[in-house]
Design an enzyme around this catalytic site. Structure first.
Site, PDB file in Angstrom:
ATOM      1  N   ASP A  57      26.553  41.656  39.927  1.00 21.15           N
ATOM      2  CA  ASP A  57      27.805  42.065  40.601  1.00 21.15           C
ATOM      3  C   ASP A  57      29.042  41.642  39.798  1.00 21.15           C
ATOM      4  O   ASP A  57      30.172  41.809  40.255  1.00 21.15           O
ATOM      5  CB  ASP A  57      27.865  41.529  42.044  1.00 21.15           C
ATOM      6  CG  ASP A  57      27.969  40.001  42.091  1.00 21.15           C
ATOM      7  OD1 ASP A  57      27.923  39.355  41.014  1.00 21.15           O
ATOM      8  OD2 ASP A  57      28.082  39.450  43.201  1.00 21.15           O
ATOM      9  N   HIS A  83      39.550  23.942  34.692  1.00 26.16           N
ATOM     10  CA  HIS A  83      39.698  25.346  35.096  1.00 26.16           C
ATOM     11  C   HIS A  83      41.163  25.742  35.335  1.00 26.16           C
ATOM     12  O   HIS A  83      41.437  26.921  35.545  1.00 26.16           O
ATOM     13  CB  HIS A  83      38.898  25.576  36.371  1.00 26.16           C
ATOM     14  CG  HIS A  83      39.464  24.792  37.520  1.00 26.16           C
ATOM     15  ND1 HIS A  83      39.387  23.412  37.573  1.00 26.16           N
ATOM     16  CD2 HIS A  83      40.154  25.173  38.611  1.00 26.16           C
ATOM     17  CE1 HIS A  83      40.014  22.992  38.666  1.00 26.16           C
ATOM     18  NE2 HIS A  83      40.480  24.032  39.314  1.00 26.16           N
ATOM     19  N   GLU A 117      42.367  14.779  42.552  1.00 29.85           N
ATOM     20  CA  GLU A 117      43.154  15.473  41.536  1.00 29.85           C
ATOM     21  C   GLU A 117      44.575  14.911  41.542  1.00 29.85           C
ATOM     22  O   GLU A 117      45.244  14.936  42.568  1.00 29.85           O
ATOM     23  CB  GLU A 117      43.187  16.966  41.834  1.00 29.85           C
ATOM     24  CG  GLU A 117      43.938  17.728  40.771  1.00 29.85           C
ATOM     25  CD  GLU A 117      44.266  19.153  41.152  1.00 29.85           C
ATOM     26  OE1 GLU A 117      44.455  19.955  40.252  1.00 29.85           O
ATOM     27  OE2 GLU A 117      44.359  19.441  42.360  1.00 29.85           O
ATOM     28  N   ASP A 135      40.513  17.951  45.929  1.00 28.30           N
ATOM     29  CA  ASP A 135      41.487  18.886  45.370  1.00 28.30           C
ATOM     30  C   ASP A 135      42.891  18.648  45.926  1.00 28.30           C
ATOM     31  O   ASP A 135      43.066  18.581  47.148  1.00 28.30           O
ATOM     32  CB  ASP A 135      41.034  20.312  45.710  1.00 28.30           C
ATOM     33  CG  ASP A 135      41.980  21.351  45.187  1.00 28.30           C
ATOM     34  OD1 ASP A 135      42.049  21.509  43.958  1.00 28.30           O
ATOM     35  OD2 ASP A 135      42.669  21.990  46.003  1.00 28.30           O
ATOM     36  N   ASP A 181      33.543  19.881  44.764  1.00 31.62           N
ATOM     37  CA  ASP A 181      34.995  19.993  44.815  1.00 31.62           C
ATOM     38  C   ASP A 181      35.386  20.242  46.270  1.00 31.62           C
ATOM     39  O   ASP A 181      34.928  21.218  46.871  1.00 31.62           O
ATOM     40  CB  ASP A 181      35.394  21.197  43.944  1.00 31.62           C
ATOM     41  CG  ASP A 181      36.800  21.132  43.422  1.00 31.62           C
ATOM     42  OD1 ASP A 181      37.641  20.540  44.093  1.00 31.62           O
ATOM     43  OD2 ASP A 181      37.044  21.699  42.343  1.00 31.62           O
TER      44      ASP A 181
HETATM   45  C1  GLC Z   1      44.059  22.488  42.460  1.00 32.61           C
HETATM   46  C2  GLC Z   1      42.961  23.307  41.830  1.00 32.61           C
HETATM   47  C3  GLC Z   1      43.510  24.673  41.540  1.00 32.61           C
HETATM   48  C4  GLC Z   1      43.943  25.298  42.843  1.00 32.61           C
HETATM   49  C5  GLC Z   1      44.920  24.416  43.598  1.00 32.61           C
HETATM   50  C6  GLC Z   1      45.048  24.841  45.019  1.00 32.61           C
HETATM   51  O1  GLC Z   1      45.113  22.289  41.589  1.00 32.61           O
HETATM   52  O2  GLC Z   1      42.461  22.662  40.711  1.00 32.61           O
HETATM   53  O3  GLC Z   1      42.583  25.491  40.881  1.00 32.61           O
HETATM   54  O4  GLC Z   1      44.526  26.544  42.594  1.00 32.61           O
HETATM   55  O5  GLC Z   1      44.486  23.071  43.640  1.00 32.61           O
HETATM   56  O6  GLC Z   1      43.887  24.540  45.730  1.00 32.61           O
END
Ligand code: GLC
Length: 575
Positions: A55, A350, A284, A230, A128
């Site tokens: 897909d 990422h 993060e 996150d 995550d």
């Molecule tokens: C963090 C993630 C990112 C995402 C953002 C909102 O920074 O690493 O990829 O877009 O949070 O969740």
């Protein structure tokens, strides 16, 4: 969101005091040994790793089919970007059901097989968790928005529109960067620091915290080994939403991070989860100062395990970066965490463009040596290395030239914003060619067949056109490939606890071309020398090199031994 942060004088003082007060006689770190300090973490972006059903989207079965490859890298843990049910406004960072798997990615049975497949190979799994916000399609939000009196109303931040509009809040991903979105159903605004489909959860509500801790227990009971939280530094808020000074959005982290009760929430989370399960925890972002970062991970405070700070990653700009600055940032973070607390070491993920394109040199002549040099750096610093999938092949930025090729919602919304305000679109296109997150998200290049062997269908994001030359299959056959060098560098780290826990000493601080340092533990010493330029350079390191007993790792088959270094040369010596 990843703004560079500045460090006021009091933080520098704080750092000196911390270093001095925690120093023990042998100058050995006092921090406890833990599996997650000794681990190399390999980050997998599931959407782009391997598609099993044609897909065009990577999936869990795809990852399962590559478990032996992951094992062959020698890494200890996998960090998986979000795989929960999601309408995919932000590629899974907008969760609509925290206890289910996104349809594109497979089923809970696939997840269980993935977890046991990893565990069978001795590899841990770090999940995550998106806790600052949910999707607007989550049942909580659907209920919450339905009326002002709904029991879920206080799961999010609402501001009734009978009152004047609240003080502005900056949204990172919104087209107009307005974090207050009006909703006519209840004549109120809701808060979204990210896109309008990512409403912020109200952490001040104990019911929300309980729901989230229950959900974390659900996954911990399944046997996962860690949590990446996150955007968590933004979770706690002053719900009176005071006005910020003009220009506050330029320093977003300063105003939004580390809200009033963040540490209390982390202590609760620690009590409920981290103290009961043998899991690692990393959030993060690490606030605004060394003090913030320390407070998040000081063992005695019982909050998180490891700090993930962005100052270093933010250094790379399109115009380049200064190695002196790079050395200064890494050295100062190391010194602050030398005796207490623990850091993540990374240069890509990422949300960033590719490692070699940002910090190395992705031209044909230098892509290989500079990728290997950066790998050497990441594997020889103190802290836990986080290594992003594809960087082990030296994958490069895609550099798309047409906005239609981009898929990242944040980029597309900003493009729209630039159009709305009459911005300079050609300049904007140049910027995103270098820095857009899609550069780091193009599908993994497995081989030189159609679509790089990633999918038999149409890939969700175009494959980088260089896949015929840069791919895993080709690099397996070449003992000197970037991939095989990565394996050697990981092994070196695993075989040498000095690289994990050893003291770090910077040499030749003012050399603008070369990064050199010694790592030292229990009498074992390794000297690491890295040429960050595309030129042959000379160094003042001859006297150290003369004392070296042998070369433990190097990225040239014939290393320089006369104190000069070849372009992007990296050498690890045993002293
Ligand atoms: C963090 C993630 C990112 C995402 C953002 C909102 O920074 O690493 O990829 O877009 O949070 O969740």
């Amino acid at each position: 969101m990843k703004k560079s942060v500045s460090y006021p004088v009091y933080c520098i003082l704080f750092s000196l005091l911390t270093t001095l007060s925690c120093q023990n006689k042998n100058n050995k770190p006092t921090s406890e040994q833990k599996w997650w300090k000794e681990a190399v973490v390999y980050q997998i972006y599931p959407r782009s790793f391997k598609d099993s059903d044609g897909d065009g989207v990577g999936d869990l079965k795809g990852i399962i089919s590559k478990l032996d490859y992951i094992k062959s890298l020698g890494v200890d843990a996998v960090w998986l970007n979000p795989i929960y049910s999601s309408p995919n406004d932000d590629n899974g960072y907008d969760v609509s059901d925290y206890r289910n798997i996104m349809k594109d990615f497979g089923t809970m049975t696939d997840f269980d097989s993935l977890l046991s497949g990893l565990h069978k190979r001795g590899i841990k799994l770090v999940m995550d968790f998106v806790l600052n916000h949910s999707s607007d399609e989550h049942e909580w939000f659907k209920q919450s928005k339905s009326s002002r009196t709904n029991p879920y109303r206080d799961y999010y931040h609402w501001w009734n529109a009978d009152r004047p509009k609240p003080a502005p809040r900056y949204s990172l991903f919104d087209v107009n960067h307005d974090a207050w979105k009006y909703d006519s159903a209840s004549n109120a605004y809701y808060l979204h620091y990210f896109s309008k489909k990512q409403p912020d959860l109200n952490w001040e509500n104990p019911k929300v915290r309980k729901e989230i801790f229950d959900m974390m227990k659900f996954w911990a009971d399944k046997g996962i080994d860690g949590f990446r939280l996150d955007a968590f530094q933004f979770a706690a808020k002053d719900t009176s939403f005071p006005a910020f000074p003009k220009g506050y959005e330029q320093d977003f982290v300063k105003y939004y991070a580390m809200g009033p009760h963040l540490h209390d929430y982390l202590k609760e989370m620690n009590k409920e989860i981290f103290s009961k399960y043998d899991v690692m925890s990393v959030a993060e972002g690490a606030g605004n100062s060394f003090e913030d970062a320390h407070n998040l991970v000081d063992e005695d405070r019982k909050e998180l395990g490891m700090a993930y700070a962005f100052e270093a990653v933010d250094i790379a700009k399109q115009s380049g970066y200064s190695l002196l600055h790079f050395k200064e940032v890494f050295s100062k973070w190391d010194s602050v965490f030398a005796q207490k607390g623990w850091l993540a070491i990374f240069l890509a993920n990422h949300d960033q463009a590719r490692l070699v394109s940002r910090f190395g040199n992705d031209s044909a002549a230098f892509r290989e040596p500079s990728s290997k040099m950066l790998t050497t750096f990441l594997m020889t610093m103190r802290g836990t290395p986080y290594y992003y999938n594809g960087d082990e092949l030296g994958m490069t930025n895609a550099g798309f030239t047409d906005i239609k090729q981009y898929k990242d919602m944040a980029t597309l919304n900003e493009y729209q914003n630039q159009k709305n305000i009459g911005g300079d679109l050609p300049s904007f296109m140049k910027i995103i060619q270098f820095s857009c997150r899609d550069n780091g998200r193009t599908p993994f290049q497995w081989n030189n067949t159609a679509n790089a062997g990633f999918t038999t269908g149409v890939p969700w994001l175009s494959i980088n056109s260089n896949y015929a030359t840069i791919n895993q299959e080709a690099q397996e056959k070449d003992p000197n490939s970037v991939l095989n060098y990565f394996r050697k560098a990981v092994k070196l780290r695993k075989d040498n606890p000095v690289l994990v826990y050893g003291k770090y000493t910077l040499l030749e601080k003012n050399d603008p071309n070369v990064y050199a340092y010694v790592r030292e533990l229990d009498g074992r010493k390794l000297l690491i020398i890295l040429n960050f330029t595309s030129r042959r350079v000379s160094t003042n390191l001859g006297m150290y090199i003369n004392r070296a007993r042998k070369i433990a790792l190097g990225n040239y088959t014939t290393p320089s031994t006369d104190g000069t270094l070849q372009p992007y040369e990296a050498v690890v010596y045993e002293l």
